[in-house]
Design an enzyme around this catalytic site. Structure first.
Site, short mmCIF file in Angstrom:
data_model
loop_
_atom_site.label_atom_id
_atom_site.label_comp_id
_atom_site.label_asym_id
_atom_site.label_seq_id
_atom_site.Cartn_x
_atom_site.Cartn_y
_atom_site.Cartn_z
N SER A 138 0.87 -1.17 0.00
CA SER A 138 0.00 0.00 0.00
C SER A 138 0.91 1.22 0.00
O SER A 138 2.06 1.14 0.46
CB SER A 138 -0.87 0.02 1.27
N TYR A 151 -2.47 -0.82 10.46
CA TYR A 151 -2.31 -0.90 9.00
C TYR A 151 -0.99 -0.25 8.59
O TYR A 151 -0.21 -0.82 7.81
CB TYR A 151 -3.49 -0.19 8.32
N LYS A 155 1.98 -2.53 7.05
CA LYS A 155 2.29 -2.33 5.62
C LYS A 155 3.75 -1.89 5.46
O LYS A 155 4.41 -2.25 4.48
CB LYS A 155 1.32 -1.33 4.99
N1 LIG Z 1 -8.64 -0.37 -1.41
C1 LIG Z 1 -7.62 0.43 -1.19
O1 LIG Z 1 -7.78 1.67 -1.12
C2 LIG Z 1 -6.24 -0.15 -1.03
C3 LIG Z 1 -5.14 0.72 -1.15
C4 LIG Z 1 -3.86 0.21 -0.99
C5 LIG Z 1 -3.65 -1.13 -0.75
N2 LIG Z 1 -4.73 -1.96 -0.65
C6 LIG Z 1 -4.45 -3.37 -0.39
O2 LIG Z 1 -4.99 -4.14 -1.47
C7 LIG Z 1 -5.21 -5.48 -1.03
C8 LIG Z 1 -6.59 -5.92 -1.49
O3 LIG Z 1 -7.56 -5.13 -0.81
P1 LIG Z 1 -8.90 -4.60 -1.52
O4 LIG Z 1 -8.84 -3.13 -1.51
O5 LIG Z 1 -9.14 -5.32 -2.78
O6 LIG Z 1 -9.94 -4.99 -0.38
P2 LIG Z 1 -11.07 -6.11 -0.31
O7 LIG Z 1 -11.53 -6.03 1.10
O8 LIG Z 1 -12.03 -5.93 -1.42
O9 LIG Z 1 -10.27 -7.47 -0.59
C9 LIG Z 1 -9.48 -8.09 0.38
C10 LIG Z 1 -9.73 -9.59 0.28
O10 LIG Z 1 -8.87 -10.25 1.21
C11 LIG Z 1 -9.59 -11.33 1.76
N3 LIG Z 1 -8.99 -11.74 3.03
C12 LIG Z 1 -9.00 -11.08 4.22
N4 LIG Z 1 -8.42 -11.81 5.17
C13 LIG Z 1 -8.01 -12.97 4.57
C14 LIG Z 1 -7.36 -14.14 5.03
N5 LIG Z 1 -7.01 -14.29 6.32
N6 LIG Z 1 -7.10 -15.12 4.14
C15 LIG Z 1 -7.46 -14.99 2.83
N7 LIG Z 1 -8.09 -13.92 2.35
C16 LIG Z 1 -8.38 -12.92 3.21
C17 LIG Z 1 -11.01 -10.80 1.92
O11 LIG Z 1 -11.95 -11.86 2.04
C18 LIG Z 1 -11.17 -9.98 0.66
O12 LIG Z 1 -11.77 -10.72 -0.39
C19 LIG Z 1 -5.02 -5.45 0.49
O13 LIG Z 1 -3.73 -5.97 0.80
C20 LIG Z 1 -5.09 -3.97 0.83
O14 LIG Z 1 -4.40 -3.66 2.01
C21 LIG Z 1 -6.02 -1.50 -0.79
#
Ligand SMILES: NC(=O)c1ccc[n+]([C@@H]2O[C@H](COP(=O)([O-])OP(=O)(O)OC[C@H]3O[C@@H](n4cnc5c(N)ncnc54)[C@H](O)[C@@H]3O)[C@@H](O)[C@H]2O)c1
Length: 270
Positions: A138, A151, A155
């Site tokens: 992130s 977080y 991260k």
């Molecule tokens: N959305 C944002 O703004 C953003 C920005 C930067 C980084 N991220 C990162 O992107 C990645 C994906 O997040 P997203 O935004 O698609 O969110 P999201 O919540 O849509 O997807 C995250 C997925 O991870 C799964 N998950 C959670 N715990 C788990 C576990 N113990 N085992 C297996 N799966 C698990 C959830 O079921 C979900 O489907 C994450 O690492 C998040 O930190 C997101």
């Protein structure tokens, strides 16, 4: 790395960024895409939408044995894993007063899952002298995430682990990228933005909220270039350079920008 004809695993792929990556890898001609999530039904729906070259595997990435089983399932369905995308992640929206359970869950999902993935997939990659690890980190791992202490800390740790893996296994032919977006329109961020949560709004205010498909575009380009930092929001590179050039100036600007939001923790993504 070009994804065509490669075997790819994506964790956290029942929705959001992971689902977009899985779909895009299939479009790019991957030989097989393993859609994995702790939400097994969600993963199955994404795999079904992709078609014959995808399977779903329910995996809790915090459990090393389940991650090893995921790699075995991928190998048995499609052959050795070329690209492992360790993408699952969680946000807490809590500050320094986060309960021990929230801290522990953040370390398990946001850090240890990457270690379990590398541990499970590296022996085969090293034997073949090639392989790629993509860790979804992130911008919070390069900068910070207002309102979410676990977080931010985890991260940063994930980025440190990605750097360590890249340094240690690069000479053996292993490539590593750290995917570092700011706000992305997924279930992690949007409920907080829609609820007017101060922390989520801070993420939204820090840059454009982009679509998961745009993150997938950046990943395809970043993998092709074998670039360590993949930045779907290009401005993050300048922010990171500014922070490194003068941490005190950067902190001063952050204090000013964040202001009272730091006192109002809540759901946050990014
Ligand atoms: N959305 C944002 O703004 C953003 C920005 C930067 C980084 N991220 C990162 O992107 C990645 C994906 O997040 P997203 O935004 O698609 O969110 P999201 O919540 O849509 O997807 C995250 C997925 O991870 C799964 N998950 C959670 N715990 C788990 C576990 N113990 N085992 C297996 N799966 C698990 C959830 O079921 C979900 O489907 C994450 O690492 C998040 O930190 C997101």
């Amino acid at each position: 790395m070009l994804v065509r004809d490669k075997v790819v695993v994506v964790t956290g792929a029942a929705g959001g960024i992971g689902a977009a990556l899985a779909g895009r890898f299939a479009q790019e001609g991957a030989a097989g895409v393993v859609v994995s999530d702790v939400d097994g039904d969600g993963a199955a729906k994404v795999a079904a939408s992709i078609g014959d070259r995808a399977i779903a595997v329910r995996t809790d990435v915090t459990d090393a044995a389940q991650v090893a089983e995921l790699v075995a399932a991928a190998e048995s369905a499609f052959g050795p894993v070329d690209l492992f995308c360790s993408n699952a992640g969680i946000a807490t929206g809590i500050g320094i007063d986060a309960p021990a359970q929230a801290w522990a869950a953040s370390w398990s999902v946001n850090v240890m899952a990457h270690a379990h993935a590398a541990d499970a997939v590296l022996p085969s990659m090293l034997a073949r002298g090639a392989g790629y690890l993509l860790q979804t980190v992130s911008a919070a791992g390069l900068l910070t995430c207002p309102g979410d202490a676990p977080y931010t800390a985890t991260k940063h740790a994930a980025l440190g682990l990605a750097e360590w893996l890249a340094m240690t296994y690069g000479p053996a032919g292993i490539r590593v990228s750290a995917l570092c977006p700011m706000g992305v329109r997924t279930n992690m961020l949007m409920p907080g933005v829609e609820a007017g949560n101060a922390s989520a709004l801070a993420v939204a205010a820090s840059g454009q909220i982009i679509e998961p498909a745009e993150v997938a575009d950046a990943v395809i380009t970043g993998l092709a270039d074998e670039r360590f930092l993949i930045l779907p929001h290009p401005e993050v590179g300048a922010m990171y350079a500014g922070k490194a050039a003068s941490p005190d100036t950067w902190l001063s600007k952050m204090r000013h920008a964040v202001g009272k939001r730091m006192e109002t923790p809540g759901t946050v993504g990014g």
